[in-house]
Design an enzyme around this catalytic site. Structure first.
Site, mmCIF file in Angstrom:
data_model
loop_
_atom_site.group_PDB
_atom_site.id
_atom_site.type_symbol
_atom_site.label_atom_id
_atom_site.label_comp_id
_atom_site.label_asym_id
_atom_site.label_seq_id
_atom_site.Cartn_x
_atom_site.Cartn_y
_atom_site.Cartn_z
ATOM 1 N N LYS A 165 0.938 -1.192 -0.039
ATOM 2 C CA LYS A 165 0.119 0.115 -0.043
ATOM 3 C C LYS A 165 1.012 1.240 0.134
ATOM 4 C CE LYS A 165 -4.055 -1.709 0.650
ATOM 5 N NZ LYS A 165 -5.383 -1.724 0.103
ATOM 6 N N LYS A 211 -2.911 -9.597 -7.134
ATOM 7 C CA LYS A 211 -4.291 -10.270 -6.295
ATOM 8 C C LYS A 211 -5.387 -9.276 -6.968
ATOM 9 C CE LYS A 211 -5.586 -8.335 -2.663
ATOM 10 N NZ LYS A 211 -6.303 -7.909 -1.331
ATOM 11 N N LYS A 225 -10.042 -4.115 -5.097
ATOM 12 C CA LYS A 225 -10.892 -3.094 -5.477
ATOM 13 C C LYS A 225 -10.376 -1.995 -6.086
ATOM 14 C CE LYS A 225 -13.389 -4.121 -1.498
ATOM 15 N NZ LYS A 225 -12.530 -4.083 -0.363
HETATM 16 N N1 AQP Z 1 -8.157 -11.336 -4.733
HETATM 17 C C1 AQP Z 1 -8.679 -11.933 -3.502
HETATM 18 N N2 AQP Z 1 -8.821 -13.398 -3.314
HETATM 19 C C2 AQP Z 1 -9.239 -13.808 -2.105
HETATM 20 N N3 AQP Z 1 -9.744 -13.064 -1.089
HETATM 21 C C3 AQP Z 1 -9.597 -11.799 -1.146
HETATM 22 N N4 AQP Z 1 -9.799 -10.850 -0.381
HETATM 23 C C4 AQP Z 1 -9.700 -9.653 -1.155
HETATM 24 N N5 AQP Z 1 -9.194 -9.772 -2.152
HETATM 25 C C5 AQP Z 1 -9.214 -11.307 -2.462
HETATM 26 C C6 AQP Z 1 -10.686 -11.209 1.018
HETATM 27 O O1 AQP Z 1 -11.549 -10.111 0.870
HETATM 28 C C7 AQP Z 1 -11.640 -9.704 2.165
HETATM 29 C C8 AQP Z 1 -11.971 -8.509 2.470
HETATM 30 O O2 AQP Z 1 -11.298 -7.593 1.904
HETATM 31 P P1 AQP Z 1 -10.822 -6.126 2.344
HETATM 32 O O3 AQP Z 1 -11.898 -5.237 1.941
HETATM 33 O O4 AQP Z 1 -10.251 -5.896 3.753
HETATM 34 O O5 AQP Z 1 -9.700 -5.508 1.485
HETATM 35 P P2 AQP Z 1 -8.484 -6.090 0.733
HETATM 36 O O6 AQP Z 1 -7.917 -7.583 1.152
HETATM 37 O O7 AQP Z 1 -7.523 -5.278 0.616
HETATM 38 O O8 AQP Z 1 -9.195 -6.260 -0.615
HETATM 39 P P3 AQP Z 1 -9.279 -5.490 -1.874
HETATM 40 O O9 AQP Z 1 -10.150 -5.697 -2.720
HETATM 41 O O10 AQP Z 1 -7.593 -5.647 -2.254
HETATM 42 O O11 AQP Z 1 -9.279 -3.930 -1.342
HETATM 43 P P4 AQP Z 1 -8.300 -2.692 -1.463
HETATM 44 O O12 AQP Z 1 -8.193 -2.571 -2.888
HETATM 45 O O13 AQP Z 1 -9.262 -1.659 -0.961
HETATM 46 O O14 AQP Z 1 -7.198 -3.026 -0.747
HETATM 47 C C9 AQP Z 1 -10.589 -10.204 3.212
HETATM 48 O O15 AQP Z 1 -10.565 -11.347 3.962
HETATM 49 C C10 AQP Z 1 -9.396 -10.347 2.131
HETATM 50 O O16 AQP Z 1 -8.529 -11.455 2.294
#
Ligand code: AQP
Length: 325
Positions: free
Chosen positions: A111, A191, A194
């Protein structure tokens, strides 16, 4: 009953990685555990965001959770900032967490690269607040995707440090991983996320999903139709394991390795299975859009019930810390 805590950030459109990596697992646990699922808004403000759209984002995230099938009669759904004990406990945990431990977190490093102009204390402190989210309810299990495993390990470490420095009041929670704990983006590299523009949205229109799948990266070594592929190097195959029936997987595996099936046909099968699962979610979401009061009520009763438990934990914490009372 064993307790579960997990959360999702209201940082954007929920994608199929969030769904199969976390939310679908959450739904399967509500009959056997006392589950708390949170829209973690304080985590989301560690990166740039639009304050005037934030409440809508939180409600939209809650709507998605309900549309996926989380039953508020069987679990609690709440917004993190509605229970201030999360951030209060995070401060206490800050005082037992070595800086080196948070600096080495993979998510913080990633990040920091993505948000070079805004590397704030909150971004680094993210896993400490996450530890507080989990431990303020003394949860024993945390269903998350693979990317969050390191943070849950740190949560255990923080619990150990607190327990040995003061009194043993916190459990050391365990991760529960789904069968598809890491879905890559359609770029086949990072990965699915969002904030990276590489995702398939949970509520995305079917035509748009197909367009993304059609152009999605597969096993890069499979250049021509007749080249045999390696399913373990193909994100489409990983998505099949998440969306297609178990009986179809060995057949696809073999077909890919022998080049009996081409990538486009493999993607068509995935599209059919994916849309069969996502279609009903999209329908429930559109029905929920006309019920904003219902969503607010779910979040209100979730927060009220969580507040009681969090306050009890904080009373205990203040007491063992020896704070003025
Ligand atoms: N690509 C993924 N595959 C499997 N699990 C995933 N998770 C996120 N991306 C994947 C799981 O979703 C849950 C919620 O995630 P989060 O909203 O806390 O944030 P994150 O992990 O940072 O997800 P994003 O989509 O990548 O969000 P941004 O872009 O905002 O950082 C968690 O349990 C995560 O493991």
């Amino acid at each position: 009953m064993n307790k579960i805590f997990s959360g999702i950030q209201p940082t954007g459109e929920i994608h199929i990685g969030n769904y199969v990596g976390a939310i679908r697992n959450w739904i399967g646990l509500v009959d056997d555990y006392d589950c708390i699922y949170s829209v973690v808004d304080y985590h989301a403000i560690t990166v740039d965001y639009e304050a005037d759209q934030f409440q809508e984002r939180v409600l939209e995230t809650a709507l998605n959770l309900l549309a996926c099938g989380l039953d508020p009669q069987k679990c609690r759904i709440m917004v993190q900032s509605q229970v201030p004990e999360h951030t209060e406990l995070a401060w206490v945990f800050n005082c037992v967490t070595p800086i080196g431990e948070v600096e080495r977190m993979t998510q913080f490093k990633e990040k920091s690269k993505q948000h070079r102009a805004n590397i704030n204390m909150g971004l680094m402190d993210y896993p400490v607040l996450q530890a507080a989210d989990i431990l303020v309810y003394k949860a024993g299990f945390v269903p998350v995707g693979e990317d969050q495993v390191q943070h849950v390990e740190l949560t255990r470490e923080i619990a150990r440090k607190f327990n040995s420095r003061f009194q043993p009041i916190f459990p050391e929670p365990q991760v529960i991983l789904s069968c598809a704990a890491k879905i890559l983006g359609v770029d086949g590299k990072s990965k699915m996320s969002k904030t990276l523009n590489n995702y398939i949205g949970l509520l995305e229109a079917e035509e748009s999903i197909w367009e993304k799948l059609r152009t999605a990266v597969t096993d890069v070594k499979r250049v021509r139709r007749k080249d045999p592929g390696c399913p373990e190097d193909c994100n489409i195959f990983t998505m099949h394991t998440a969306f297609s029936p178990d009986t179809m997987i060995p057949e696809l595996d073999k077909g890919c390795r022998r080049a009996d099936i081409g990538c486009v046909d493999c993607k068509k099968k995935l599209f059919e299975n994916m849309t069969a699962e996502l279609g009903p979610i999209r329908e429930r979401a559109s029905a929920l859009r006309s019920q904003p009061d219902y969503i607010r009520d779910v979040l209100k009763s979730g927060a009220e019930s969580c507040r009681d438990e969090a306050q009890q934990t904080m009373e205990e914490v203040r007491s063992v810390l020896g704070l003025y009372r």
